[in-house]
Write an enzyme that holds these catalytic residues in place. Structure first.
Site, short mmCIF file in Angstrom:
data_model
loop_
_atom_site.label_atom_id
_atom_site.label_comp_id
_atom_site.label_asym_id
_atom_site.label_seq_id
_atom_site.Cartn_x
_atom_site.Cartn_y
_atom_site.Cartn_z
N CYS A 143 0.83 -1.16 -0.17
CA CYS A 143 0.00 -0.10 0.05
C CYS A 143 0.75 1.22 0.01
O CYS A 143 0.25 2.55 -0.32
CB CYS A 143 -1.19 0.02 1.26
SG CYS A 143 -1.95 -1.53 1.38
N HIS A 148 -4.45 7.40 6.59
CA HIS A 148 -4.71 6.03 6.03
C HIS A 148 -5.85 5.37 5.98
O HIS A 148 -6.32 4.96 5.06
CB HIS A 148 -3.40 5.11 6.34
CG HIS A 148 -3.22 3.84 5.67
ND1 HIS A 148 -3.01 3.87 4.26
CD2 HIS A 148 -3.34 2.53 5.98
CE1 HIS A 148 -2.90 2.54 3.90
NE2 HIS A 148 -3.13 1.61 5.02
N LYS A 155 -10.54 7.03 1.89
CA LYS A 155 -10.60 5.59 1.50
C LYS A 155 -11.92 5.16 1.74
O LYS A 155 -12.65 4.19 1.11
CB LYS A 155 -9.78 4.57 2.09
CG LYS A 155 -8.36 4.74 1.72
CD LYS A 155 -7.39 3.36 2.46
CE LYS A 155 -6.09 3.77 1.88
NZ LYS A 155 -5.40 4.92 2.45
N HIS A 160 -9.85 1.44 -0.90
CA HIS A 160 -8.33 1.27 -0.82
C HIS A 160 -7.79 1.01 -2.27
O HIS A 160 -8.14 -0.32 -2.75
CB HIS A 160 -8.16 0.27 0.27
CG HIS A 160 -6.66 0.28 0.73
ND1 HIS A 160 -5.65 0.79 -0.05
CD2 HIS A 160 -5.88 -0.03 1.83
CE1 HIS A 160 -4.40 0.84 0.57
NE2 HIS A 160 -4.58 0.07 1.48
N PHE A 171 0.23 3.24 5.15
CA PHE A 171 0.94 2.29 5.76
C PHE A 171 0.46 0.99 5.34
O PHE A 171 -0.51 0.54 4.98
CB PHE A 171 0.39 2.17 7.30
CG PHE A 171 0.31 3.77 8.08
CD1 PHE A 171 1.81 4.18 7.98
CD2 PHE A 171 -0.58 4.27 8.75
CE1 PHE A 171 2.05 5.50 8.44
CE2 PHE A 171 -0.38 5.60 9.36
CZ PHE A 171 0.68 6.41 9.15
N PHE A 185 1.32 -3.86 4.69
CA PHE A 185 1.52 -5.01 5.30
C PHE A 185 2.91 -5.04 5.90
O PHE A 185 3.71 -4.40 5.47
CB PHE A 185 1.49 -6.01 4.22
CG PHE A 185 0.18 -6.75 4.13
CD1 PHE A 185 -0.94 -6.12 4.77
CD2 PHE A 185 0.01 -7.80 3.27
CE1 PHE A 185 -2.34 -6.58 4.70
CE2 PHE A 185 -1.54 -8.20 3.53
CZ PHE A 185 -2.40 -7.70 4.17
#
Length: 394
Positions: A161, A286, A316, A321, A379, A381
Protein backbone atom coordinates in the site's frame (compact mmCIF):
# COMPACT_ATOMS: atom_id res chain seq x y z
CA UNK A 1 5.92 29.97 6.14
CA UNK A 2 9.15 29.20 4.28
CA UNK A 3 10.96 25.91 3.77
CA UNK A 4 14.63 25.04 3.49
CA UNK A 5 13.86 21.87 1.52
CA UNK A 6 15.24 21.54 -2.05
CA UNK A 7 12.74 22.23 -4.80
CA UNK A 8 10.58 19.25 -5.75
CA UNK A 9 7.56 20.54 -7.62
CA UNK A 10 4.55 18.31 -8.19
CA UNK A 11 2.64 19.09 -11.38
CA UNK A 12 -1.11 19.09 -11.70
CA UNK A 13 -1.92 15.38 -11.22
CA UNK A 14 -3.28 13.04 -13.85
CA UNK A 15 -5.86 10.68 -12.36
CA UNK A 16 -8.04 7.75 -13.40
CA UNK A 17 -10.34 6.86 -10.50
CA UNK A 18 -13.86 5.90 -9.52
CA UNK A 19 -14.58 9.65 -9.79
CA UNK A 20 -13.18 9.80 -13.31
CA UNK A 21 -10.29 12.02 -14.38
CA UNK A 22 -11.76 15.54 -14.28
CA UNK A 23 -10.18 17.42 -11.38
CA UNK A 24 -13.27 19.60 -10.90
CA UNK A 25 -15.40 16.47 -10.41
CA UNK A 26 -12.85 14.94 -8.04
CA UNK A 27 -12.57 18.15 -5.99
CA UNK A 28 -16.38 18.32 -5.76
CA UNK A 29 -16.54 14.73 -4.52
CA UNK A 30 -13.90 15.41 -1.87
CA UNK A 31 -15.55 18.62 -0.68
CA UNK A 32 -19.02 17.07 -0.52
CA UNK A 33 -18.14 13.62 0.75
CA UNK A 34 -19.41 11.78 -2.32
CA UNK A 35 -18.71 8.07 -2.22
CA UNK A 36 -17.56 6.61 -5.54
CA UNK A 37 -18.22 3.04 -4.43
CA UNK A 38 -20.44 0.52 -6.20
CA UNK A 39 -21.96 -2.81 -5.19
CA UNK A 40 -20.07 -5.36 -7.31
CA UNK A 41 -20.28 -9.17 -7.29
CA UNK A 42 -17.92 -9.90 -10.18
CA UNK A 43 -15.27 -11.25 -7.80
CA UNK A 44 -17.69 -12.77 -5.26
CA UNK A 45 -20.67 -14.04 -7.33
CA UNK A 46 -23.91 -13.75 -5.41
CA UNK A 47 -22.27 -11.72 -2.63
CA UNK A 48 -21.89 -8.07 -3.68
CA UNK A 49 -19.10 -6.04 -2.09
CA UNK A 50 -18.62 -2.28 -1.93
CA UNK A 51 -15.75 -1.65 -4.34
CA UNK A 52 -14.30 1.40 -6.08
CA UNK A 53 -14.07 0.46 -9.78
CA UNK A 54 -13.01 2.86 -12.51
CA UNK A 55 -16.03 3.12 -14.80
CA UNK A 56 -14.88 5.79 -17.26
CA UNK A 57 -14.07 4.76 -20.83
CA UNK A 58 -10.43 3.71 -20.95
CA UNK A 59 -8.02 4.11 -23.88
CA UNK A 60 -8.11 1.44 -26.59
CA UNK A 61 -5.19 -1.00 -26.43
CA UNK A 62 -5.55 -3.02 -29.64
CA UNK A 63 -2.71 -1.18 -31.43
CA UNK A 64 -0.32 -1.39 -28.46
CA UNK A 65 2.52 -3.90 -28.33
CA UNK A 66 1.11 -7.26 -27.24
CA UNK A 67 3.04 -7.31 -23.95
CA UNK A 68 1.58 -3.96 -22.83
CA UNK A 69 -2.10 -4.84 -23.22
CA UNK A 70 -3.50 -4.83 -19.70
CA UNK A 71 -6.16 -3.00 -17.75
CA UNK A 72 -3.48 -1.65 -15.44
CA UNK A 73 -1.74 0.02 -18.38
CA UNK A 74 -5.05 1.32 -19.71
CA UNK A 75 -5.59 3.02 -16.33
CA UNK A 76 -2.08 4.45 -16.58
CA UNK A 77 -2.72 5.72 -20.12
CA UNK A 78 -5.92 7.42 -18.92
CA UNK A 79 -3.89 9.14 -16.19
CA UNK A 80 -1.23 10.15 -18.73
CA UNK A 81 -3.95 11.62 -20.93
CA UNK A 82 -5.31 13.50 -17.91
CA UNK A 83 -1.96 15.28 -17.53
CA UNK A 84 -3.08 17.21 -20.61
CA UNK A 85 -0.76 19.77 -22.15
CA UNK A 86 1.76 19.34 -19.34
CA UNK A 87 3.08 16.17 -20.96
CA UNK A 88 3.92 17.54 -24.46
CA UNK A 89 5.36 20.64 -22.78
CA UNK A 90 7.66 18.40 -20.74
CA UNK A 91 8.75 16.42 -23.79
CA UNK A 92 9.49 19.67 -25.64
CA UNK A 93 11.77 21.08 -22.96
CA UNK A 94 13.48 18.02 -21.46
CA UNK A 95 15.50 15.44 -23.40
CA UNK A 96 14.19 11.83 -23.23
CA UNK A 97 17.34 10.59 -21.48
CA UNK A 98 16.81 13.19 -18.73
CA UNK A 99 13.28 12.02 -17.85
CA UNK A 100 12.89 9.16 -15.38
CA UNK A 101 9.85 6.99 -14.62
CA UNK A 102 9.10 5.59 -11.17
CA UNK A 103 5.84 3.76 -10.55
CA UNK A 104 4.27 1.92 -7.65
CA UNK A 105 2.07 -1.16 -8.07
CA UNK A 106 1.15 -4.34 -6.28
CA UNK A 107 -0.93 -6.05 -8.98
CA UNK A 108 0.42 -4.87 -12.33
CA UNK A 109 -1.32 -7.14 -14.90
CA UNK A 110 -2.38 -9.98 -12.57
CA UNK A 111 -6.00 -9.62 -13.72
CA UNK A 112 -4.97 -10.68 -17.25
CA UNK A 113 -3.40 -13.84 -15.80
CA UNK A 114 -6.65 -14.52 -13.96
CA UNK A 115 -8.51 -14.15 -17.27
CA UNK A 116 -6.08 -16.60 -18.89
CA UNK A 117 -6.68 -19.18 -16.15
CA UNK A 118 -10.43 -18.75 -16.58
CA UNK A 119 -10.11 -19.33 -20.35
CA UNK A 120 -7.80 -22.33 -20.24
CA UNK A 121 -8.66 -23.94 -16.91
CA UNK A 122 -6.51 -24.30 -13.81
CA UNK A 123 -3.50 -26.53 -14.39
CA UNK A 124 -3.68 -26.35 -18.18
CA UNK A 125 -1.25 -24.66 -20.55
CA UNK A 126 -2.01 -21.03 -21.27
CA UNK A 127 -3.25 -20.02 -24.72
CA UNK A 128 -1.55 -17.63 -27.13
CA UNK A 129 -3.48 -14.65 -25.71
CA UNK A 130 -1.50 -14.93 -22.48
CA UNK A 131 1.67 -12.91 -21.91
CA UNK A 132 3.58 -13.29 -18.66
CA UNK A 133 5.29 -9.92 -19.07
CA UNK A 134 2.01 -8.11 -18.38
CA UNK A 135 2.02 -9.21 -14.75
CA UNK A 136 5.67 -8.41 -14.05
CA UNK A 137 5.91 -5.68 -11.44
CA UNK A 138 8.24 -3.69 -13.70
CA UNK A 139 5.59 -3.49 -16.43
CA UNK A 140 3.92 -0.18 -15.38
CA UNK A 141 7.10 1.91 -15.55
CA UNK A 142 8.29 0.13 -18.69
CA UNK A 143 4.96 0.88 -20.37
CA UNK A 144 5.24 4.62 -19.70
CA UNK A 145 8.88 4.78 -20.78
CA UNK A 146 8.27 2.87 -24.03
CA UNK A 147 4.99 4.64 -24.79
CA UNK A 148 6.60 8.08 -24.46
CA UNK A 149 10.02 7.14 -25.81
CA UNK A 150 11.81 8.03 -22.58
CA UNK A 151 15.42 6.95 -22.02
CA UNK A 152 16.05 7.89 -18.39
CA UNK A 153 16.07 5.51 -15.41
CA UNK A 154 12.83 3.65 -14.87
CA UNK A 155 11.65 1.19 -12.24
CA UNK A 156 8.58 0.08 -10.31
CA UNK A 157 8.34 -0.06 -6.53
CA UNK A 158 6.18 -2.76 -4.93
CA UNK A 159 5.81 -2.26 -1.19
CA UNK A 160 2.08 -3.01 -1.09
CA UNK A 161 0.00 0.00 0.00
CA UNK A 162 2.96 2.39 0.30
CA UNK A 163 4.14 1.81 -3.29
CA UNK A 164 2.73 5.00 -4.81
CA UNK A 165 3.97 7.21 -1.98
CA UNK A 166 7.44 5.69 -2.16
CA UNK A 167 7.49 6.34 -5.91
CA UNK A 168 7.14 10.06 -5.17
CA UNK A 169 9.84 10.10 -2.48
CA UNK A 170 12.11 8.08 -4.80
CA UNK A 171 11.49 10.67 -7.54
CA UNK A 172 12.61 13.39 -5.15
CA UNK A 173 15.80 11.47 -4.42
CA UNK A 174 16.44 10.78 -8.10
CA UNK A 175 16.16 14.49 -8.93
CA UNK A 176 18.56 15.27 -6.09
CA UNK A 177 21.23 13.08 -7.70
CA UNK A 178 21.19 15.28 -10.81
CA UNK A 179 20.69 12.23 -13.04
CA UNK A 180 17.29 13.48 -14.22
CA UNK A 181 15.61 16.82 -14.76
CA UNK A 182 12.09 15.40 -14.48
CA UNK A 183 10.43 12.20 -13.27
CA UNK A 184 7.01 10.86 -14.12
CA UNK A 185 6.01 9.24 -10.84
CA UNK A 186 2.87 7.64 -9.53
CA UNK A 187 0.99 4.48 -8.78
CA UNK A 188 -1.52 2.15 -10.41
CA UNK A 189 -3.41 -0.91 -9.25
CA UNK A 190 -6.31 -2.82 -10.71
CA UNK A 191 -9.19 -4.67 -9.09
CA UNK A 192 -8.69 -8.41 -9.39
CA UNK A 193 -9.54 -11.68 -7.66
CA UNK A 194 -6.12 -11.84 -6.02
CA UNK A 195 -6.61 -8.70 -3.96
CA UNK A 196 -10.34 -9.06 -3.25
CA UNK A 197 -10.04 -12.67 -2.12
CA UNK A 198 -6.69 -12.08 -0.43
CA UNK A 199 -8.02 -9.36 1.84
CA UNK A 200 -11.27 -11.28 2.34
CA UNK A 201 -9.28 -14.27 3.61
CA UNK A 202 -7.87 -11.99 6.32
CA UNK A 203 -11.42 -10.96 7.34
CA UNK A 204 -10.38 -7.42 6.44
CA UNK A 205 -13.08 -6.58 3.87
CA UNK A 206 -16.36 -4.87 4.68
CA UNK A 207 -19.30 -5.80 2.41
CA UNK A 208 -20.78 -2.36 3.02
CA UNK A 209 -19.20 1.11 2.67
CA UNK A 210 -16.31 1.37 5.13
CA UNK A 211 -16.41 3.49 8.29
CA UNK A 212 -12.93 4.78 9.19
CA UNK A 213 -12.44 5.46 12.91
CA UNK A 214 -15.98 4.35 13.77
CA UNK A 215 -16.61 2.05 16.70
CA UNK A 216 -18.60 -0.04 14.20
CA UNK A 217 -15.89 -0.30 11.55
CA UNK A 218 -15.73 -3.71 9.88
CA UNK A 219 -12.89 -3.45 7.37
CA UNK A 220 -11.80 -1.99 4.05
CA UNK A 221 -13.38 -1.50 0.67
CA UNK A 222 -11.02 -2.14 -2.24
CA UNK A 223 -10.73 0.16 -5.23
CA UNK A 224 -8.59 0.73 -8.29
CA UNK A 225 -6.91 3.81 -9.73
CA UNK A 226 -3.92 5.32 -11.46
CA UNK A 227 -2.44 8.66 -10.43
CA UNK A 228 0.61 10.42 -11.87
CA UNK A 229 2.67 13.55 -11.27
CA UNK A 230 5.44 15.16 -13.27
CA UNK A 231 8.07 15.85 -10.63
CA UNK A 232 10.72 18.51 -11.31
CA UNK A 233 13.21 20.77 -9.56
CA UNK A 234 11.16 23.80 -10.62
CA UNK A 235 10.33 26.46 -8.06
CA UNK A 236 6.83 27.51 -7.05
CA UNK A 237 3.55 25.67 -7.20
CA UNK A 238 3.00 22.78 -4.83
CA UNK A 239 6.16 21.16 -3.53
CA UNK A 240 6.95 17.82 -1.92
CA UNK A 241 9.02 19.22 0.93
CA UNK A 242 9.25 16.20 3.18
CA UNK A 243 8.75 12.48 3.47
CA UNK A 244 9.27 9.81 6.09
CA UNK A 245 9.76 6.09 5.51
CA UNK A 246 10.01 3.46 8.25
CA UNK A 247 9.56 -0.28 8.77
CA UNK A 248 8.17 -1.83 11.95
CA UNK A 249 9.32 -5.45 11.36
CA UNK A 250 6.58 -6.31 13.86
CA UNK A 251 4.24 -8.73 12.05
CA UNK A 252 3.84 -10.15 8.55
CA UNK A 253 0.59 -8.24 8.00
CA UNK A 254 -0.52 -6.34 11.13
CA UNK A 255 0.87 -2.91 12.04
CA UNK A 256 2.69 -2.24 15.29
CA UNK A 257 -0.18 -1.70 17.77
CA UNK A 258 1.41 1.39 19.31
CA UNK A 259 1.94 3.07 15.93
CA UNK A 260 5.66 3.45 16.56
CA UNK A 261 6.79 3.26 12.93
CA UNK A 262 3.85 5.35 11.72
CA UNK A 263 4.67 8.10 14.21
CA UNK A 264 8.34 8.06 13.19
CA UNK A 265 7.35 8.38 9.51
CA UNK A 266 5.25 11.46 10.25
CA UNK A 267 7.97 13.00 12.41
CA UNK A 268 10.64 12.38 9.76
CA UNK A 269 8.48 14.11 7.15
CA UNK A 270 8.08 17.11 9.45
CA UNK A 271 11.80 17.20 10.23
CA UNK A 272 12.83 16.99 6.56
CA UNK A 273 10.54 19.90 5.68
CA UNK A 274 11.56 21.89 8.76
CA UNK A 275 7.97 21.96 9.99
CA UNK A 276 6.13 21.53 13.29
CA UNK A 277 2.66 20.04 13.83
CA UNK A 278 1.13 23.52 14.00
CA UNK A 279 2.17 24.13 10.38
CA UNK A 280 0.01 21.27 9.04
CA UNK A 281 -3.45 22.34 7.93
CA UNK A 282 -4.74 18.94 6.82
CA UNK A 283 -3.84 15.28 7.29
CA UNK A 284 -5.09 12.59 4.92
CA UNK A 285 -5.17 9.51 7.13
CA UNK A 286 -4.46 6.01 5.88
CA UNK A 287 -7.81 5.23 7.53
CA UNK A 288 -8.57 1.75 6.21
CA UNK A 289 -11.45 1.16 8.68
CA UNK A 290 -9.88 -2.03 9.99
CA UNK A 291 -9.81 -2.34 13.79
CA UNK A 292 -6.03 -2.56 14.13
CA UNK A 293 -5.00 0.04 11.53
CA UNK A 294 -7.34 2.77 12.74
CA UNK A 295 -6.36 2.22 16.37
CA UNK A 296 -2.65 2.29 15.54
CA UNK A 297 -2.95 5.37 13.35
CA UNK A 298 -5.01 7.35 15.85
CA UNK A 299 -2.36 6.65 18.50
CA UNK A 300 0.42 7.64 16.11
CA UNK A 301 -1.29 10.91 15.14
CA UNK A 302 -1.83 11.76 18.80
CA UNK A 303 1.80 10.94 19.55
CA UNK A 304 3.07 13.35 16.88
CA UNK A 305 0.47 16.11 17.06
CA UNK A 306 -0.45 15.97 20.73
CA UNK A 307 -3.03 18.66 21.49
CA UNK A 308 -2.75 20.20 17.99
CA UNK A 309 -6.18 19.60 16.44
CA UNK A 310 -5.05 19.00 12.87
CA UNK A 311 -8.04 18.41 10.53
CA UNK A 312 -8.09 14.72 9.56
CA UNK A 313 -10.05 12.71 7.03
CA UNK A 314 -9.78 9.25 5.50
CA UNK A 315 -10.67 9.42 1.80
CA UNK A 316 -10.66 5.64 1.38
CA UNK A 317 -14.27 5.91 2.53
CA UNK A 318 -14.91 7.62 -0.83
CA UNK A 319 -12.66 5.68 -3.24
CA UNK A 320 -11.93 2.40 -1.53
CA UNK A 321 -8.37 1.34 -0.82
CA UNK A 322 -6.54 1.55 -4.15
CA UNK A 323 -3.54 -0.37 -2.76
CA UNK A 324 -0.36 0.43 -4.72
CA UNK A 325 -2.03 3.55 -6.18
CA UNK A 326 -3.26 4.86 -2.80
CA UNK A 327 -0.12 6.80 -1.86
CA UNK A 328 -0.14 8.79 -5.09
CA UNK A 329 -3.93 9.16 -5.34
CA UNK A 330 -4.16 10.53 -1.82
CA UNK A 331 -1.17 12.80 -2.43
CA UNK A 332 -3.18 14.09 -5.39
CA UNK A 333 -6.09 14.72 -3.03
CA UNK A 334 -3.74 16.73 -0.81
CA UNK A 335 -2.55 18.59 -3.91
CA UNK A 336 -6.18 19.46 -4.71
CA UNK A 337 -6.82 20.47 -1.10
CA UNK A 338 -3.91 22.92 -1.27
CA UNK A 339 -4.67 24.17 -4.77
CA UNK A 340 -8.44 24.54 -4.28
CA UNK A 341 -8.29 25.48 -0.58
CA UNK A 342 -10.66 22.74 0.54
CA UNK A 343 -10.69 20.04 3.18
CA UNK A 344 -11.85 16.57 2.02
CA UNK A 345 -14.74 15.54 4.24
CA UNK A 346 -14.49 12.56 6.57
CA UNK A 347 -17.40 10.26 5.74
CA UNK A 348 -18.55 7.67 8.26
CA UNK A 349 -21.53 6.97 10.56
CA UNK A 350 -20.57 9.62 13.11
CA UNK A 351 -19.95 7.05 15.83
CA UNK A 352 -16.29 7.81 16.59
CA UNK A 353 -14.58 5.04 18.53
CA UNK A 354 -14.18 6.52 22.01
CA UNK A 355 -11.43 3.98 22.78
CA UNK A 356 -9.17 5.89 20.37
CA UNK A 357 -7.37 9.17 21.01
CA UNK A 358 -9.59 12.01 19.75
CA UNK A 359 -9.20 13.21 16.16
CA UNK A 360 -10.43 16.45 14.58
CA UNK A 361 -12.33 14.70 11.79
CA UNK A 362 -13.26 17.05 8.93
CA UNK A 363 -16.96 17.94 8.78
CA UNK A 364 -16.60 21.27 6.98
CA UNK A 365 -14.79 21.55 3.64
CA UNK A 366 -13.82 25.18 4.18
CA UNK A 367 -10.48 25.57 6.01
CA UNK A 368 -10.53 27.79 9.09
CA UNK A 369 -7.30 29.41 7.87
CA UNK A 370 -5.43 29.44 4.52
CA UNK A 371 -4.22 25.92 3.82
CA UNK A 372 -0.45 25.91 3.27
CA UNK A 373 0.74 22.41 4.16
CA UNK A 374 -0.86 18.97 4.02
CA UNK A 375 0.33 15.55 5.10
CA UNK A 376 -0.63 12.13 3.73
CA UNK A 377 -0.15 8.80 5.52
CA UNK A 378 0.08 5.36 3.92
CA UNK A 379 0.83 2.22 5.88
CA UNK A 380 1.35 -1.24 4.39
CA UNK A 381 1.63 -4.91 5.30
CA UNK A 382 4.51 -5.75 7.59
CA UNK A 383 4.65 -2.28 9.09
CA UNK A 384 5.93 -0.57 5.95
CA UNK A 385 5.14 3.10 6.60
CA UNK A 386 5.34 6.26 4.49
CA UNK A 387 4.29 9.86 5.02
CA UNK A 388 4.41 12.68 2.47
CA UNK A 389 4.34 16.40 3.24
CA UNK A 390 3.14 18.82 0.52
CA UNK A 391 3.28 22.61 0.68
CA UNK A 392 1.75 25.39 -1.36
CA UNK A 393 4.31 28.08 -2.12
CA UNK A 394 2.11 30.82 -3.58
Amino acid sequence: MTSNAPFCRLSRPGIASCFGSNLDDIAHALAHGVRGLSQVDRYTPGTPLSLGPVTQALPEESDWPFNHRSRNNRLIKAALDALGDQLPALLDRVAPERIGVIMGSSTSGVSETEDAIARTGAGNDFDDQYCYYRQELGAPSAFIAEHLGLKGPQWTISTACTSGARALSAARRLLATGRCDAVIAGGADTLCNLTVHGFSSLDAVSPTPCLPFSQYRRGINIGEAAALFIVTRDEGGIQLTGYGETSDAHHISAPHPDGDGAARAMQRALDMAGRTPTDIGYLNAHGTATPHNDAMEARAIHRVFGDVAVPVSATKALTGHTLGAAGTLEAAFCWLALERQLLPLHVFDGAFDSALPPLALVDNATPAAPLRAAMSNVFAFGGNNATLLLERTS
